[in-house]
Scaffold this motif. Sequence first.
Motif, short mmCIF file in Angstrom:
data_model
loop_
_atom_site.label_atom_id
_atom_site.label_comp_id
_atom_site.label_asym_id
_atom_site.label_seq_id
_atom_site.Cartn_x
_atom_site.Cartn_y
_atom_site.Cartn_z
N MET A 198 0.84 -1.21 0.00
CA MET A 198 0.00 0.00 0.00
C MET A 198 0.87 1.26 0.00
N LYS A 199 1.88 1.22 0.86
CA LYS A 199 2.74 2.40 0.99
C LYS A 199 3.52 2.66 -0.30
N GLU A 200 3.93 1.57 -0.96
CA GLU A 200 4.73 1.69 -2.17
C GLU A 200 3.91 2.21 -3.35
N LYS A 201 2.65 1.75 -3.46
CA LYS A 201 1.87 2.04 -4.66
C LYS A 201 0.92 3.23 -4.52
N LEU A 202 0.79 3.77 -3.31
CA LEU A 202 -0.12 4.90 -3.11
C LEU A 202 0.66 6.20 -2.91
N GLU A 203 0.03 7.27 -3.30
CA GLU A 203 0.57 8.58 -2.95
C GLU A 203 0.55 8.72 -1.43
N PRO A 204 1.51 9.42 -0.86
CA PRO A 204 1.57 9.55 0.61
C PRO A 204 0.26 10.02 1.24
N VAL A 205 -0.43 10.93 0.58
CA VAL A 205 -1.70 11.46 1.13
C VAL A 205 -2.73 10.34 1.21
N LEU A 206 -2.82 9.53 0.14
CA LEU A 206 -3.79 8.43 0.13
C LEU A 206 -3.44 7.36 1.15
N TYR A 207 -2.13 7.08 1.27
CA TYR A 207 -1.69 6.08 2.25
C TYR A 207 -2.06 6.51 3.66
N GLN A 208 -1.88 7.78 3.98
CA GLN A 208 -2.21 8.29 5.30
C GLN A 208 -3.70 8.17 5.58
N LYS A 209 -4.50 8.29 4.53
CA LYS A 209 -5.95 8.18 4.71
C LYS A 209 -6.37 6.81 5.24
N LEU A 210 -5.59 5.79 4.88
CA LEU A 210 -5.91 4.43 5.32
C LEU A 210 -5.88 4.31 6.84
N ILE B 121 -8.48 7.81 11.37
CA ILE B 121 -9.73 7.32 11.97
C ILE B 121 -10.93 8.18 11.57
N LYS B 122 -10.67 9.39 11.11
CA LYS B 122 -11.77 10.27 10.69
C LYS B 122 -12.21 10.00 9.25
N GLU B 123 -11.40 9.26 8.53
CA GLU B 123 -11.70 8.98 7.12
C GLU B 123 -12.80 7.91 7.03
N PRO B 124 -13.81 8.11 6.19
CA PRO B 124 -14.88 7.10 6.04
C PRO B 124 -14.31 5.76 5.58
N GLU B 125 -14.83 4.69 6.15
CA GLU B 125 -14.29 3.36 5.82
C GLU B 125 -14.51 3.01 4.35
N ALA C 241 -10.39 -5.78 -0.41
CA ALA C 241 -10.05 -4.46 0.12
C ALA C 241 -10.58 -4.27 1.52
N MET C 242 -11.80 -4.77 1.75
CA MET C 242 -12.41 -4.63 3.07
C MET C 242 -11.62 -5.40 4.13
N VAL C 243 -11.20 -6.62 3.78
CA VAL C 243 -10.41 -7.43 4.72
C VAL C 243 -9.09 -6.74 5.03
N ALA C 244 -8.45 -6.22 3.99
CA ALA C 244 -7.16 -5.54 4.19
C ALA C 244 -7.31 -4.34 5.12
N ILE C 245 -8.34 -3.53 4.90
CA ILE C 245 -8.56 -2.36 5.74
C ILE C 245 -8.87 -2.76 7.17
N LYS C 246 -9.64 -3.83 7.32
CA LYS C 246 -9.99 -4.29 8.67
C LYS C 246 -8.74 -4.76 9.42
N LEU C 247 -7.88 -5.47 8.73
CA LEU C 247 -6.66 -5.97 9.37
C LEU C 247 -5.67 -4.85 9.67
N LEU C 248 -5.51 -3.94 8.71
CA LEU C 248 -4.56 -2.85 8.90
C LEU C 248 -5.02 -1.86 9.96
N GLY C 249 -6.33 -1.67 10.04
CA GLY C 249 -6.85 -0.66 10.95
C GLY C 249 -7.18 -1.14 12.34
N SER C 250 -7.14 -2.47 12.55
CA SER C 250 -7.47 -2.99 13.88
C SER C 250 -6.20 -3.27 14.66
N ASN C 251 -6.36 -3.67 15.90
CA ASN C 251 -5.19 -4.01 16.72
C ASN C 251 -4.91 -5.51 16.69
N LEU C 252 -5.53 -6.21 15.73
CA LEU C 252 -5.34 -7.65 15.65
C LEU C 252 -3.87 -8.02 15.55
#
Length: 225
Positions: A87-99, A102-106, A129-140
């Motif tokens: 994600m970090k490699e293929k996204l612009e820094p601004v988009l990566y930070q959005k991931l 916590i204020k960004e809509p899921e 994409a949903m699974v990736a976001i859930k894993l990256l954004g949780s404390n799992l």
Amino acid sequence: MALSDLLYPDNPKRKQELIHLHQELLDCMSTNFRATNELVGVLNEHLGCTISHIEMRESSTVKENCDIIIQVMNEIQHQVQKIDSDMKEKLEPVLYQKLYDIKEPELEKIAIAHKVFSIILGEATSTAAMVAIKLLGSNLLTFTVSKLTGLLAQIGASVLGGISITIIGLGLEMILHAILGAVERNQLLTAVRSYEKHLAEFKAASEKYQRAIHEVTSLVRQQVQ
């Protein structure tokens, strides 16, 4: 009845308590194996991973089974870290930070992740994409797995580690072998206290781990329906 049981009548009770605690530990480990395999199935099916499923080995010791689950948990952590790196490699820094904002809509985060997975996998579903976001954004992976692997390592290294997971009689003999009288009583008390301490911490961490996985797998099932 053994001579030591006649001298110390609470020993049979302690032995039964140890057997009960041992079974509780195995039940908890078994549930963790099943939960881990659920997560592995999701990662393999939706994120292109190739992690092997695991199973408890009835002929092995507690430590050996702890090592099995620790190994696959480490592999899960590695795969999720790889997803983050992609994600970090293929996204612009601004988009990566959005991931991670916590204020960004899921839904927006999922859309961003979907673009990346479409590149990585060639074809990707919104579920990936949903699974990736859930894993990256949780404390799992940042806390729950680390906590649980640490406890598994402690259990494996403790007096419990050498006990066979099914042959309880032999497992106890490994603790009680050639120990008589007061020495046996003290050893039993030590073993019971060790079980109680490790089991309390292990059950609490396992419940958090299983809940975190359930959140991910429930979302996947909802998407499929």
